[in-house]
Design a protein around this motif. Structure first.
Motif, PDB file in Angstrom:
ATOM      1  N   LEU A 112      23.952  70.034  63.715  1.00  0.00           N
ATOM      2  CA  LEU A 112      23.389  68.686  63.678  1.00  0.00           C
ATOM      3  C   LEU A 112      21.864  68.737  63.714  1.00  0.00           C
ATOM      4  O   LEU A 112      21.189  68.003  62.988  1.00  0.00           O
ATOM      5  CB  LEU A 112      23.922  67.848  64.837  1.00  0.00           C
ATOM      6  CG  LEU A 112      23.495  66.385  64.850  1.00  0.00           C
ATOM      7  CD1 LEU A 112      23.887  65.671  63.561  1.00  0.00           C
ATOM      8  CD2 LEU A 112      24.099  65.668  66.046  1.00  0.00           C
ATOM      9  N   SER A 113      21.321  69.625  64.510  1.00  0.00           N
ATOM     10  CA  SER A 113      19.865  69.780  64.573  1.00  0.00           C
ATOM     11  C   SER A 113      19.307  70.219  63.215  1.00  0.00           C
ATOM     12  O   SER A 113      18.303  69.677  62.737  1.00  0.00           O
ATOM     13  CB  SER A 113      19.501  70.799  65.651  1.00  0.00           C
ATOM     14  OG  SER A 113      18.117  71.016  65.672  1.00  0.00           O
ATOM     15  N   ALA A 114      19.974  71.177  62.588  1.00  0.00           N
ATOM     16  CA  ALA A 114      19.543  71.636  61.261  1.00  0.00           C
ATOM     17  C   ALA A 114      19.685  70.518  60.227  1.00  0.00           C
ATOM     18  O   ALA A 114      18.817  70.336  59.371  1.00  0.00           O
ATOM     19  CB  ALA A 114      20.353  72.862  60.845  1.00  0.00           C
ATOM     20  N   GLU A 115      20.770  69.764  60.324  1.00  0.00           N
ATOM     21  CA  GLU A 115      20.979  68.647  59.399  1.00  0.00           C
ATOM     22  C   GLU A 115      19.875  67.604  59.542  1.00  0.00           C
ATOM     23  O   GLU A 115      19.358  67.084  58.542  1.00  0.00           O
ATOM     24  CB  GLU A 115      22.349  68.017  59.655  1.00  0.00           C
ATOM     25  CG  GLU A 115      22.731  66.944  58.668  1.00  0.00           C
ATOM     26  CD  GLU A 115      24.092  66.330  58.950  1.00  0.00           C
ATOM     27  OE1 GLU A 115      24.339  65.227  58.436  1.00  0.00           O
ATOM     28  OE2 GLU A 115      24.908  66.927  59.692  1.00  0.00           O
ATOM     29  N   LEU A 116      19.481  67.314  60.766  1.00  0.00           N
ATOM     30  CA  LEU A 116      18.393  66.354  60.987  1.00  0.00           C
ATOM     31  C   LEU A 116      17.079  66.856  60.393  1.00  0.00           C
ATOM     32  O   LEU A 116      16.291  66.067  59.854  1.00  0.00           O
ATOM     33  CB  LEU A 116      18.234  66.054  62.474  1.00  0.00           C
ATOM     34  CG  LEU A 116      19.310  65.156  63.068  1.00  0.00           C
ATOM     35  CD1 LEU A 116      19.170  65.081  64.590  1.00  0.00           C
ATOM     36  CD2 LEU A 116      19.262  63.762  62.459  1.00  0.00           C
ATOM     37  N   GLU A 117      16.836  68.155  60.465  1.00  0.00           N
ATOM     38  CA  GLU A 117      15.617  68.703  59.849  1.00  0.00           C
ATOM     39  C   GLU A 117      15.656  68.553  58.330  1.00  0.00           C
ATOM     40  O   GLU A 117      14.638  68.263  57.700  1.00  0.00           O
ATOM     41  CB  GLU A 117      15.415  70.166  60.252  1.00  0.00           C
ATOM     42  CG  GLU A 117      14.917  70.324  61.667  1.00  0.00           C
ATOM     43  CD  GLU A 117      13.633  69.531  61.942  1.00  0.00           C
ATOM     44  OE1 GLU A 117      12.672  69.612  61.152  1.00  0.00           O
ATOM     45  OE2 GLU A 117      13.603  68.811  62.966  1.00  0.00           O
ATOM     46  N   LYS A 174      28.281  73.957  71.006  1.00  0.00           N
ATOM     47  CA  LYS A 174      27.038  74.651  70.655  1.00  0.00           C
ATOM     48  C   LYS A 174      26.847  74.689  69.133  1.00  0.00           C
ATOM     49  O   LYS A 174      25.746  74.434  68.635  1.00  0.00           O
ATOM     50  CB  LYS A 174      27.062  76.067  71.225  1.00  0.00           C
ATOM     51  CG  LYS A 174      25.772  76.813  71.034  1.00  0.00           C
ATOM     52  CD  LYS A 174      25.805  78.155  71.721  1.00  0.00           C
ATOM     53  CE  LYS A 174      24.476  78.871  71.557  1.00  0.00           C
ATOM     54  NZ  LYS A 174      24.464  80.173  72.222  1.00  0.00           N
ATOM     55  N   ARG A 177      14.894  65.057  57.578  1.00  0.00           N
ATOM     56  CA  ARG A 177      13.455  64.812  57.746  1.00  0.00           C
ATOM     57  C   ARG A 177      12.675  65.285  56.509  1.00  0.00           C
ATOM     58  O   ARG A 177      11.721  64.617  56.079  1.00  0.00           O
ATOM     59  CB  ARG A 177      12.976  65.523  59.007  1.00  0.00           C
ATOM     60  CG  ARG A 177      11.665  65.032  59.490  1.00  0.00           C
ATOM     61  CD  ARG A 177      11.345  65.617  60.857  1.00  0.00           C
ATOM     62  NE  ARG A 177      10.134  65.000  61.333  1.00  0.00           N
ATOM     63  CZ  ARG A 177       9.891  64.671  62.568  1.00  0.00           C
ATOM     64  NH1 ARG A 177      10.768  64.922  63.493  1.00  0.00           N
ATOM     65  NH2 ARG A 177       8.759  64.114  62.899  1.00  0.00           N
ATOM     66  N   ARG A 207      29.197  71.114  58.983  1.00  0.00           N
ATOM     67  CA  ARG A 207      29.268  70.595  60.354  1.00  0.00           C
ATOM     68  C   ARG A 207      30.594  69.888  60.591  1.00  0.00           C
ATOM     69  O   ARG A 207      31.253  70.093  61.622  1.00  0.00           O
ATOM     70  CB  ARG A 207      28.098  69.640  60.621  1.00  0.00           C
ATOM     71  CG  ARG A 207      28.146  69.011  62.017  1.00  0.00           C
ATOM     72  CD  ARG A 207      26.982  68.061  62.278  1.00  0.00           C
ATOM     73  NE  ARG A 207      26.775  67.040  61.293  1.00  0.00           N
ATOM     74  CZ  ARG A 207      27.469  65.897  61.216  1.00  0.00           C
ATOM     75  NH1 ARG A 207      28.451  65.649  62.061  1.00  0.00           N
ATOM     76  NH2 ARG A 207      27.187  65.009  60.282  1.00  0.00           N
ATOM     77  N   LYS A 264      26.002  71.144  67.882  1.00  0.00           N
ATOM     78  CA  LYS A 264      24.621  70.796  68.218  1.00  0.00           C
ATOM     79  C   LYS A 264      23.631  71.513  67.286  1.00  0.00           C
ATOM     80  O   LYS A 264      22.675  70.902  66.796  1.00  0.00           O
ATOM     81  CB  LYS A 264      24.330  71.154  69.674  1.00  0.00           C
ATOM     82  CG  LYS A 264      22.956  70.758  70.151  1.00  0.00           C
ATOM     83  CD  LYS A 264      22.743  71.100  71.616  1.00  0.00           C
ATOM     84  CE  LYS A 264      21.340  70.753  72.045  1.00  0.00           C
ATOM     85  NZ  LYS A 264      21.080  71.094  73.441  1.00  0.00           N
ATOM     86  N   SER A 265      23.866  72.791  67.026  1.00  0.00           N
ATOM     87  CA  SER A 265      22.981  73.564  66.150  1.00  0.00           C
ATOM     88  C   SER A 265      23.008  73.042  64.724  1.00  0.00           C
ATOM     89  O   SER A 265      21.955  72.881  64.080  1.00  0.00           O
ATOM     90  CB  SER A 265      23.376  75.041  66.158  1.00  0.00           C
ATOM     91  OG  SER A 265      23.188  75.596  67.428  1.00  0.00           O
TER      92      SER A 265
END
Length: 175
Positions: free
Chosen positions: A105-110, A99, A113, A84, A102-103
Motif C-alpha cells: 500500500l505504501s508503494a502504491e501510494l508513492e 506487513k 503520487r 496488493r 502495508k508495504s
C-alpha cells in the motif's frame, strides 16, 4: 481563484487529495467509478481540485491528462494494486499478511503520487485553461468531474449525477 504557483501545485493537490479522500463516501464513490467505468481516481481528484481553484477544463484537456498517465497507470499503479489485492487473498500468518499489505500500500501510494505529479505538470502545459465564471456552459456548471464522467459514460444515470453533486458539495465545504 486560480491555480497555485506551479512549484506548489503537486504538493497542494496531494494534501487536497488526502483530505477529500478521507471524507465520508468519497473513497466509495471513487472506487465505484474506477471499477465500473475505468475512471482514474487521481484524475477525479485533480478535477475536483481544479473545481476548488475555479478552473474549468475541456474534454480535450481531460483526454490529454488521461493519455499522459495511461502508460504509468497501466504498467505500474494498476499492476501493484492488483498484486496488493491478490496478496491479501493468500493464506499467510496475520503478521506477515499485515506487513506485506502495508508495504504494498505504501508503494502504491508513492506510484499514485507520481501520477499526480505527472498530472499537475501537464495541467500547467494545457492551452486555454479558463477560470470559472457565470457564463460557462451547462456541462461546466456541473464541474470538471461531470465532463470526465460524461467521457466515460455518455449517459450518466441520476445516481451518478447525485454522486457528482455530493463530491462537489464536499469540495465547496472544504473551500
Amino acid at each position: 481563484m486560480s491555480l497555485p504557483h506551479r512549484d506548489l501545485a503537486t504538493e497542494e493537490l496531494w494534501v487536497f487529495s488526502l483530505l477529500i479522500y478521507s471524507k465520508a463516501n468519497v473513497k466509495e464513490i471513487c472506487l465505484y467509478w474506477q471499477d465500473k467505468f475505468g475512471a482514474n481516481v487521481n484524475i477525479m481528484l485533480l478535477l475536483l481540485w481544479c473545481d476548488a481553484q475555479q478552473v474549468t477544463l475541456t474534454e480535450q484537456h481531460i483526454k490529454r491528462l488521461q493519455k499522459v498517465i495511461a502508460h504509468w497507470n497501466e504498467n505500474y499503479t494498476t499492476r501493484l494494486r492488483a498484486l496488493r489485492i491478490s496478496a491479501a487473498a493468500e493464506k499467510l500468518p496475520k503478521a506477515a499478511a499485515d506487513k506485506i499489505k502495508k508495504s504494498l500500500l505504501s508503494a502504491e501510494l508513492e506510484l499514485e503520487r507520481v501520477e499526480q505529479a505527472m498530472l499537475t505538470a501537464t495541467l500547467y502545459q494545457l492551452d486555454s485553461l479558463t477560470e470559472a465564471n457565470s457564463t460557462k456552459t451547462a456541462a461546466a456548471q456541473k464541474g470538471n468531474l461531470y465532463t470526465y464522467i460524461a467521457l466515460l459514460t455518455p449517459t450518466p444515470y441520476a445516481a451518478h449525477l447525485k454522486q457528482i453533486h455530493d463530491l462537489n458539495q464536499i469540495v465547496e465545504q472544504l473551500g
